[in-house]
Each structure stands twice: as C-alpha cells, then as structure tokens.
Design a protein around this motif. Structure first.
Motif, PDB file in Angstrom:
ATOM      1  N   ILE A  24       0.845  -1.205   0.000  1.00 42.01           N
ATOM      2  CA  ILE A  24       0.000   0.000   0.000  1.00 42.01           C
ATOM      3  C   ILE A  24       0.878   1.252   0.000  1.00 42.01           C
ATOM      4  O   ILE A  24       0.605   2.210  -0.724  1.00 42.01           O
ATOM      5  N   SER A  28       1.090   4.012  -3.038  1.00 44.98           N
ATOM      6  CA  SER A  28       0.770   5.434  -2.831  1.00 44.98           C
ATOM      7  C   SER A  28       1.936   6.323  -3.249  1.00 44.98           C
ATOM      8  O   SER A  28       1.735   7.441  -3.699  1.00 44.98           O
ATOM      9  N   ALA A  31       1.978   6.070  -7.242  1.00 45.63           N
ATOM     10  CA  ALA A  31       0.679   6.247  -7.884  1.00 45.63           C
ATOM     11  C   ALA A  31       0.809   7.138  -9.111  1.00 45.63           C
ATOM     12  O   ALA A  31       1.604   8.059  -9.161  1.00 45.63           O
TER      13      ALA A  31
END
Length: 179
Positions: A24, A28, A31
């Motif tokens: 995660i 992020s 991204a």
C-alpha cells in the motif's frame, strides 16, 4: 518477544499484514499522476464569472417582476390624470434595463465558455511542464481589469488628492503690516 509469544494472531497473518502495508505504501508513492478532467472548476476566474452570471440572472428575474408590477400600474392608471406618462416611462425604463441585463447575461455565458476552453488548454500545458496552475499573476491581472472596468470614469481632483494622502492645505495668511 512478549507480544510474539502471547499474540492471539497467528504468525502468518502478521507477516501478511506487513507485506500488505508495504505494498500500500509503495503504491501510494508510485501512484500515477493523471490530469484533472475538469480543471476549470479550480480556476478562480471561471468561478468569478459564474458568480457574476448568477448575480446577473438574479437581477434579470427581479427586473422582470418589477416590469410586471409597472405594467399592472399602467393598466390601473386613472385616465386623464397625467399618471399614464409616468407609468409608461417606468415601463420603458424597466424594459431597457431588462434588455441590458439580458445582454450582460449572454455576454457572461459566452465569456464562461471561452474561459473554460482557455483554462483547459493552459492547465494541460502547465500539467505537461509540471508547473503550478492556476497562475496567480493571471488572477491578479483579472482582478485589476475588473476593478478598472467598475471604476468611476470621471476625474475629481479633490478625490484624487485624498486617495493619494494629501490633506486639504489652506493657503497661508499674508503677513501683518503689508505694503
């Protein structure tokens, strides 16, 4: 060590959660950066034009209601009292204001469409270059232009002196004794 031995969660679950958290965080950070599909909504000039359009539309509706009232007064005028000329004058003035407000509304609608196109082009250009958008200098120049359009177009020397900070100075009295 104490928590590892006394934990109710099996060891495989904690490892899975750590890996999941790492994924995660990495996603992020990596991204993708996509351009905004509606950049005009962030444009202060576009928003200001929209508020001006809303105000013009509201003023137009209010003037149409006043015209209805003036037309009703024209119908209710007592004949041969001279009131008909004043009632007709109010109706014609109201129709003139309605025409001006309709023109202003149409102008603002066209200006908004043009600004939307300009905002999209300038946003995509700024996005491709990686620059900040909207440009604050453009907003400042727009505000200055708007202020100048709304400014009074008559010249008053006394008002200008007050704006510049000069006080009303009285002329000095002549010296006593004279010639």
């Amino acid at each position: 060590m104490f928590f590892d031995e006394n934990a109710d969660v099996p060891r495989g679950t904690t490892v899975f959660m750590r890996i999941f958290s790492l994924i995660i965080i990495l996603l992020s950070l990596v991204a993708c950066n996509k351009p905004d599909p509606n950049p005009e909504l962030k444009d202060p000039i576009y928003n200001d034009l929209n508020t001006s359009l809303a105000a013009a539309s509201q003023a137009l509706e209010a003037e149409k209601k006043t015209l209805e009232g003036h037309e009703q007064e024209l119908l209710d005028v007592v004949p041969q009292t001279g009131q008909i000329k004043y009632a007709q004058k109010r109706v014609e003035e109201s129709k003139g204001r309605i025409t001006l407000l309709e023109q202003e509304k149409q102008y603002l609608e066209l200006k908004i469409q043009g600004r939307k196109t300009i905002a999209k082009k300038s946003y995509t250009l700024a996005f491709s270059k990686g620059e900040a958008w909207p440009d604050p200098k453009e907003w400042e120049s727009y505000q200055l232009e708007k202020k100048m359009r709304a400014a009074k177009r008559t010249w008053d020397v006394n008002q200008r002196l007050k704006e510049l900070g000069f006080k009303d100075e009285k002329t000095p009295e002549p010296a006593a004794g004279g010639h």
